[in-house]
Design an enzyme around this catalytic site. Structure first.
Site, mmCIF file in Angstrom:
data_model
loop_
_atom_site.group_PDB
_atom_site.id
_atom_site.type_symbol
_atom_site.label_atom_id
_atom_site.label_comp_id
_atom_site.label_asym_id
_atom_site.label_seq_id
_atom_site.Cartn_x
_atom_site.Cartn_y
_atom_site.Cartn_z
ATOM 1 N N LYS A 44 0.794 -1.224 0.000
ATOM 2 C CA LYS A 44 0.000 0.000 0.000
ATOM 3 C C LYS A 44 0.828 1.277 0.000
ATOM 4 O O LYS A 44 0.286 2.356 -0.238
ATOM 5 C CB LYS A 44 -0.954 0.003 1.190
ATOM 6 N N SER A 258 -3.646 -12.363 4.200
ATOM 7 C CA SER A 258 -4.219 -12.203 2.854
ATOM 8 C C SER A 258 -3.331 -12.890 1.817
ATOM 9 O O SER A 258 -3.818 -13.368 0.794
ATOM 10 C CB SER A 258 -4.383 -10.722 2.505
#
Lengths: 316, 92
Positions: A44, A258
């Site tokens: 991110k 994830s």
């Protein structure tokens, strides 16, 4: 890779690591792109910095501005670091059922956290953030779900890096949230590598997250481009945890939960190639490392117990 | 051909509260028709103009059927079919 003028300059150029033990055949190979090797430890950092720079260029973000963003963690942490370094304020709208570490990190960076209800997950955080943007017109909502700079960061960075390191790539597998990674990398690969498979792995959460939602209020991020994806998987907590542990056990990589979901889809595609007698080079994204998830108990006890502990949490 | 179909909370009013039902069929559409014959009303919540509703996802063994034939996607004995509302999310 060695010397940089500042932390922000150390973004990207992450390593691509072969997985000889998890790859199912000699000519069907898996490759992990370690995005935890970014300034705040997640993929991110790429969209966060790109969105801030785009907003600086078009004048919406000025010295002393306050940034507003719905995030379940990593984008917020990336924005918080960049905001700290560049002198902006940050308000994060975050579902209350995310891991404790994410909140602690955001607080350490000085971000203000607004809780959104656990039920409804990220959709609720998005709705809340849009409300807050209306009532606080001087705040700058970057809005990763619809900000083109998010996908562009991957089109300009992650995609070219991957193709340079793995010109023979046949599959790219990534997590599906804002869709920025898959749309950006996927678009780049489709342009330069016709026939490439671009496959999404979506987390499948427990009943709490899905339970109260109405089918007619389903949320599809504005960035989503249906033409980019060639396949999509929905992976539950049990399989995500199982694969996260396998990645550590067989290849020594300590990844976030994830990543386990992404590996699950990558292995399914690899097995399909084996079944068809085709060769394949399957690259997938390790979005972050496991540190922020230790308190969830993901790495200890039986898989069933660990999956139960994750029920009702936003683990990806 | 028996498959297990998991039903999201929001649609369980159509299955007398059952979290999952057994069904038969060799495609997703045949499976949905088979369920409809016992639990009327479910299909129209999922299918619109002969296509899956935009905000509904159906998975066969975790893979989204939209990419493998849609309502015509093949289903084999022992497969798991999962119906879910579309959702955004992630560490993002």
């Amino acid at each position: 890779m060695s010397r940089y003028e500042s932390l922000l300059d150390a973004l990207g150029d992450t390593p691509l690591i072969g997985l000889p033990r998890l790859s199912p055949a000699r000519d069907v190979r898996l490759w992990a792109k370690l995005e935890d090797r970014n300034p705040t430890g997640s993929i991110k950092d790429r969209p966060a910095l790109a969105m801030i720079e785009a907003a600086e260029r078009d004048g919406t973000l000025r010295q002393g501005s306050t940034i507003l963003e719905p995030t379940s963690g990593n984008t917020g942490i990336a924005l918080a670091m960049a905001a700290k370094v560049k002198g902006y304020g940050l308000v994060c709208v975050m579902p209350e059922n995310t891991s404790a570490e994410r909140k602690q990190l955001l607080q350490a960076y000085g971000a203000r956290i607004v809780d959104s209800p656990a039920a409804g997950g990220s959709n609720e955080a998005v709705r809340r953030a849009k409300e807050l943007a209306q009532s606080n017109p001087d705040w700058v909502l970057l809005y990763q779900y619809g900000n083109q700079a998010n996908a562009d960061a991957h089109y300009r960075g992650t995609g070219p890096e991957l193709l340079k390191d793995l010109p023979e790539v046949t599959h790219f597998v990534g997590g599906l949230g804002t869709t920025g990674t898959l749309v950006g990398v996927g678009r780049y690969l489709h342009e330069h590598k016709p026939g490439v498979h671009v496959v999404a792995a979506e987390p499948r959460y427990g009943e709490l997250v899905y339970g109260l939602r109405n089918l007619d209020e389903g949320f599809v991020p504005e960035l989503y481009d249906a033409d980019v994806l060639t396949g999509r998987f929905s992976v539950g907590a049990y399989d995500a945890l199982r694969r996260t542990r396998e990645l550590l056990e067989f290849e020594g990589i300590f990844a976030g939960i994830s990543t386990g979901a992404v590996l699950h889809a990558a292995l399914a595609m690899a097995e399909k190639a084996v079944a068809r007698g085709e060769s394949a080079d399957v690259a997938f994204v390790v979005a972050d490392a496991g540190w922020k998830y230790l308190s969830t108990g993901a790495y200890s006890g039986s898989l069933d117990e660990a999956a139960e502990r994750l029920d009702g949490q936003l683990w990806a | 051909m028996a498959v297990t179909v998991s039903i999201p909370t929001i649609l369980r009013s159509h299955t007398d509260g059952a979290k999952s039902v057994e069904a038969a069929g060799s495609t997703v559409l045949e499976v949905l028709d088979d369920i409809e014959s016992r639990h009327s009303g479910l299909k129209e919540r999922l299918v619109k103009d002969s296509k899956l509703h935009r905000f509904v996802n159906v998975y066969v063994n975790d893979e989204d059927v939209r990419f493998v034939g849609g309502l015509d996607a093949e289903v084999s004995d022992g497969d798991t079919v999962t119906i879910l509302p579309a959702v955004a999310g992630g560490a993002r």
